[in-house]
Design an enzyme around this catalytic site. Structure first.
Site, PDB file in Angstrom:
ATOM      1  N   LYS A 195       0.863  -1.178   0.000  1.00  0.00           N
ATOM      2  CA  LYS A 195       0.000   0.000   0.000  1.00  0.00           C
ATOM      3  C   LYS A 195       0.900   1.229   0.000  1.00  0.00           C
ATOM      4  O   LYS A 195       1.692   1.442   0.916  1.00  0.00           O
ATOM      5  CB  LYS A 195      -0.898   0.002   1.233  1.00  0.00           C
ATOM      6  CG  LYS A 195      -1.777   1.240   1.291  1.00  0.00           C
ATOM      7  CD  LYS A 195      -2.760   1.200   2.435  1.00  0.00           C
ATOM      8  CE  LYS A 195      -3.602   2.449   2.438  1.00  0.00           C
ATOM      9  NZ  LYS A 195      -4.581   2.452   3.529  1.00  0.00           N
ATOM     10  N   LYS A 248      -2.111  -1.619  -3.847  1.00  0.00           N
ATOM     11  CA  LYS A 248      -2.965  -0.441  -3.797  1.00  0.00           C
ATOM     12  C   LYS A 248      -2.131   0.836  -3.866  1.00  0.00           C
ATOM     13  O   LYS A 248      -1.151   0.924  -3.125  1.00  0.00           O
ATOM     14  CB  LYS A 248      -3.756  -0.490  -2.485  1.00  0.00           C
ATOM     15  CG  LYS A 248      -4.582   0.722  -2.204  1.00  0.00           C
ATOM     16  CD  LYS A 248      -5.211   0.598  -0.853  1.00  0.00           C
ATOM     17  CE  LYS A 248      -6.017   1.852  -0.616  1.00  0.00           C
ATOM     18  NZ  LYS A 248      -6.521   1.939   0.705  1.00  0.00           N
ATOM     19  N   TYR A 313     -14.754   0.791  -7.239  1.00  0.00           N
ATOM     20  CA  TYR A 313     -16.034   1.508  -7.104  1.00  0.00           C
ATOM     21  C   TYR A 313     -16.864   1.379  -8.378  1.00  0.00           C
ATOM     22  O   TYR A 313     -18.024   1.767  -8.398  1.00  0.00           O
ATOM     23  CB  TYR A 313     -15.770   2.979  -6.746  1.00  0.00           C
ATOM     24  CG  TYR A 313     -14.954   3.087  -5.473  1.00  0.00           C
ATOM     25  CD1 TYR A 313     -15.557   2.974  -4.233  1.00  0.00           C
ATOM     26  CD2 TYR A 313     -13.567   3.227  -5.519  1.00  0.00           C
ATOM     27  CE1 TYR A 313     -14.815   3.015  -3.065  1.00  0.00           C
ATOM     28  CE2 TYR A 313     -12.808   3.276  -4.360  1.00  0.00           C
ATOM     29  CZ  TYR A 313     -13.433   3.163  -3.136  1.00  0.00           C
ATOM     30  OH  TYR A 313     -12.691   3.190  -1.984  1.00  0.00           O
TER      31      TYR A 313
HETATM   32  C1  PBG Z   1      -7.049   3.773   5.252  1.00  0.00           C
HETATM   33  C2  PBG Z   1      -7.562   3.434   3.903  1.00  0.00           C
HETATM   34  C3  PBG Z   1      -7.442   4.304   2.812  1.00  0.00           C
HETATM   35  C4  PBG Z   1      -8.060   3.657   1.742  1.00  0.00           C
HETATM   36  C5  PBG Z   1      -8.537   2.417   2.202  1.00  0.00           C
HETATM   37  N1  PBG Z   1      -8.195   2.296   3.549  1.00  0.00           N
HETATM   38  C6  PBG Z   1      -6.894   5.660   2.701  1.00  0.00           C
HETATM   39  C7  PBG Z   1      -5.643   6.014   3.363  1.00  0.00           C
HETATM   40  O1  PBG Z   1      -4.745   5.203   3.560  1.00  0.00           O
HETATM   41  O2  PBG Z   1      -5.542   7.193   3.720  1.00  0.00           O
HETATM   42  C8  PBG Z   1      -8.165   4.262   0.382  1.00  0.00           C
HETATM   43  C9  PBG Z   1      -9.136   3.697  -0.563  1.00  0.00           C
HETATM   44  C10 PBG Z   1      -9.414   4.545  -1.735  1.00  0.00           C
HETATM   45  O3  PBG Z   1      -8.812   5.607  -1.971  1.00  0.00           O
HETATM   46  O4  PBG Z   1     -10.305   4.142  -2.483  1.00  0.00           O
HETATM   47  N2  PBG Z   1      -6.823   2.773   6.140  1.00  0.00           N
END
Ligand code: PBG
Length: 323
Positions: A195, A248, A313
């Site tokens: 991530k 991600k 989405y």
């Molecule tokens: C946070 C989390 C995030 C997303 C999923 N879980 C955002 C972040 O790390 O600030 C992002 C998902 C998206 O942008 O669709 N735990």
């Protein structure tokens, strides 16, 4: 000219016959936002077509998605500021909104898989995924018990797949052990393995009102410049008991999806995040892109890169087209 690649492109039938990758509705996982209340569908302004849903509306949407062939939804709670604090205390409240939502979906649709997010940010007054100390540092080991309690609370509510999105070191093993100890040996973990500290999460943070109050997430989320580091994360997560590894965001990280799918024997998920959705929606609304075609091309690219499943989405819209 004996070799003419165009021969295999000559007709629709031939193109389909030689097609290497396909998108099917069961590849798709729909992220959904749940909010307190009744009959509420609050549109998220930076994500046209996406809503914060009260549980009754969430159930209707889950029914529609299951009818379209989806096997899994991924839930996120949108909480008011009054429920947020430094230690994300609300996240272990088994009577809280999120466990209630998980329970309601599983009760009504026992065959639909529910994945639930584990991280402090939806519950944190600091808007961070871990505990923030007085100097603004994000505490790793002190955060782990909070994540584990959150995961157990969600498993008790009926969650099939725990999705740790926090990026604390060692959290997969810590959560696995906590789940097993409470006898949730069958509850799976889809780890947010690679991530990245990405600017593509903006619309999601609007949806949950979870923008960090200070600093950024670069001391725990990965540097966008790195790919070998994703392999290290993958090895750790696999060793600690993850069942599925996720990359991600998706589109700017197709090379990471490819690398992980070649490196690991575990299933790979791609998260087509909020900013990727917003980009295509905005261009579509302006008439600058053929939105449907761009959506399908993007989703297929994740399969081509090696993803086995896609959180997106666009799940509802794409599944409708695939029907
Ligand atoms: C946070 C989390 C995030 C997303 C999923 N879980 C955002 C972040 O790390 O600030 C992002 C998902 C998206 O942008 O669709 N735990």
């Amino acid at each position: 000219m004996n070799i003419r690649p165009r021969r295999n492109r000559a007709s629709e039938a031939l193109r389909e016959l030689v097609q290497e990758n396909r998108l099917i509705s069961s590849d798709l996982i729909a992220p959904l936002f749940v909010i307190e209340g009744d009959k509420i569908r609050q549109e998220i302004s930076s994500m046209p077509g996406q809503f914060r849903l009260s549980i009754d509306e969430l159930l209707e949407e889950c029914g529609r998605l299951q009818d379209l062939g989806l096997k899994c939804v991924s839930l996120f709670p949108a909480l008011g500021d009054d429920l947020k604090d430094k230690y994300a205390s609300e996240s272990k409240n088994s009577a809280g909104l999120f466990p209630q939502a998980i329970h309601a979906v599983k009760k009504k649709y026992p065959d639909l898989l529910v994945m639930s997010d584990v991280a402090m940010d939806p519950y944190s007054s600091d808007g961070h995924d871990g505990i923030v100390d007085d100097d603004g540092r994000i505490l790793n080991d002190e955060t782990l018990p909070i994540l584990a309690a959150m995961a157990v609370t969600q498993a008790q509510a009926g969650s099939d797949i725990i999705g740790p999105s926090d990026m604390m070191d060692g959290r997969i093993g810590y959560i696995r052990e906590a789940l097993d100890k409470e006898n949730f040996k069958q509850t799976a973990i889809m780890s947010y393995t690679a991530k990245y500290a990405s600017s593509f999460y903006g619309p999601f943070r609007e949806a949950l009102d979870s923008t960090p109050k200070s600093g950024d997430k670069k001391t725990y989320q990965m540097n966008p410049a790195n790919v070998k580091e994703a392999l290290l994360e993958a090895d750790l997560d696999a060793g600690e008991g993850a069942d599925i590894l996720m990359v991600k965001p998706g589109l700017p990280y197709l090379d990471v999806i490819r690398a992980l799918s070649e490196h690991s024997d575990l299933p790979i998920a791609a998260y087509n995040v909020s900013g990727e959705y917003a980009m295509i929606k905005a261009a579509g609304l302006k008439g600058w892109l053929d939105e449907e075609a761009a959506m399908m091309e993007m989703l297929l690219s994740f399969k081509r890169a090696g993803a086995d499943m896609i959180l997106t989405y666009f799940a509802h819209e794409a599944a409708r087209l695939l029907k």
